[in-house]
Write an enzyme that holds these catalytic residues in place. Structure first.
Site, PDB file in Angstrom:
ATOM      1  N   TYR A 131      30.993  50.874  31.844  1.00 36.87           N
ATOM      2  CA  TYR A 131      31.949  50.186  32.817  1.00 36.87           C
ATOM      3  C   TYR A 131      32.977  50.045  31.836  1.00 36.87           C
ATOM      4  O   TYR A 131      33.283  49.122  31.119  1.00 36.87           O
ATOM      5  CB  TYR A 131      31.539  48.967  33.338  1.00 36.87           C
ATOM      6  CG  TYR A 131      32.570  47.977  34.357  1.00 36.87           C
ATOM      7  CD1 TYR A 131      33.574  48.756  34.671  1.00 36.87           C
ATOM      8  CD2 TYR A 131      32.559  46.893  34.527  1.00 36.87           C
ATOM      9  CE1 TYR A 131      34.726  48.163  35.370  1.00 36.87           C
ATOM     10  CE2 TYR A 131      33.349  46.236  35.383  1.00 36.87           C
ATOM     11  CZ  TYR A 131      34.486  47.041  35.848  1.00 36.87           C
ATOM     12  OH  TYR A 131      35.418  46.259  36.726  1.00 36.87           O
ATOM     13  N   LYS A 160      31.173  53.831  35.308  1.00 35.55           N
ATOM     14  CA  LYS A 160      32.326  53.212  36.174  1.00 35.55           C
ATOM     15  C   LYS A 160      33.787  53.394  35.386  1.00 35.55           C
ATOM     16  O   LYS A 160      33.895  52.471  34.844  1.00 35.55           O
ATOM     17  CB  LYS A 160      31.978  52.011  36.757  1.00 35.55           C
ATOM     18  CG  LYS A 160      32.994  51.087  37.596  1.00 35.55           C
ATOM     19  CD  LYS A 160      32.742  49.779  37.924  1.00 35.55           C
ATOM     20  CE  LYS A 160      33.796  49.080  38.817  1.00 35.55           C
ATOM     21  NZ  LYS A 160      33.554  47.710  38.887  1.00 35.55           N
TER      22      LYS A 160
END
Length: 289
Positions: A131, A160
């Site tokens: 992320y 992400k």
């Protein structure tokens, strides 16, 4: 990973986690076609959950989902040992993967990032979703580091990407086959057009059906139809960050009668002027009855 993965809120009631409300929200999302859910991330107010609450929310989400869609649990930390403990716990209770935010505040080097993610990858078997969110961590995972991690560790399979720099997304997708999910609702279509697979979404908490349709159209190459939905939802996408996430999404859910409840300090209620903007947007979309 492909599709729409709502970053779900943690509903509170009287200062405690509202597990009945959590189940209701999960059922609603699954009924509307999401590919998976992501609990205890930024939107789930993980920084203000106790370690025991964090673990229990993960366990309960796995129980409530009951294998119907993927559960990708937020287990990141700026402490490698803490992130490792959360990740091992999540694996033990049956998640389908973990989401690991870049360590924040202590700002490790790229070599430190390689060692941080590598140590966790070597200690668990479930897939890992990196992320990258420089706006919150003050640190960017460089494309070369992403490529290294993807090629070195077989269970680091996706990222992400919340860095709004599409040049970085292009570099990553050009250099390796990692699955890229947009970490920004507004950039979902541009990222899919470059080869991304979907989105970890905030707006999908309240408009899951529309978001799933948009991403399905985009992944099928039907961008004209996807753009229609994008521009319909665009005002709402922008308003989700008019104040710090998850203040706007929890406010919107409360307006819609969905389980959300209060925020935990230091987050507090939305300014009245912004509430009015949000209410107008929900009215314009026909979401408020």
């Amino acid at each position: 990973m492909q599709g729409v993965y709502p970053a779900i809120v943690t509903p509170f009631k009287d200062g405690k986690v509202d597990y009945d409300g959590l189940r209701t929200n999960i059922d609603y999302l699954i009924e509307n076609g999401v590919s998976g859910v992501i609990p205890v991330g930024t939107t789930g107010e993980s920084p203000t959950l106790t370690p025991l609450e964090h673990e229990k929310v993960i366990e309960k989400v796995v129980e409530f989902v009951d294998g119907r869609v993927e559960v990708i649990a937020g287990t990141g930390s700026n402490s490698t040992s803490e992130a490792l403990e959360f990740s091992q716990y999540a694996e033990d209770v049956g998640v389908d993967g973990v989401l690991l935010i870049t360590p924040y505040y202590n700002k490790p080097s790229q070599e430190g990032l390689k060692r941080h993610f590598g140590e966790i990858a070597n200690s668990i078997n479930v897939p890992i979703v990196l992320y990258n969110v420089p706006s919150r961590t003050a640190l960017n995972i460089e494309p070369e580091t992403i490529k290294y991690l993807f090629e070195e560790y077989s269970n680091i399979t996706a990222i992400k990407e919340a860095n709004p720099n599409l040049s970085q997304v292009s570099e990553v997708l050009d250099s390796c086959n990692i699955d890229v999910l947009s970490g920004n609702d507004e950039l979902t279509l541009p990222i899919i057009s470059l080869g991304g697979k979907g989105v970890v979404s905030v707006v999908a908490n309240i408009a899951p059906k529309e978001f799933v349709q948009m991403v399905d159209f985009a992944n099928a190459g039907k961008f004209d139809k996807a753009k229609e939905i994008h521009y319909k939802l665009f005002p709402l996408m922008k308003l989700m960050f008019i104040e710090t996430n998850p203040i706007p999404i929890k406010t919107a859910m409360n307006m819609l009668g969905m389980p959300s409840g209060e925020l935990r300090l230091p987050l507090c209620e939305m300014a009245e002027s912004n509430k009015l903007k949000l209410q107008n947007a929900l009215n314009n979309l026909g979401l408020l009855k």
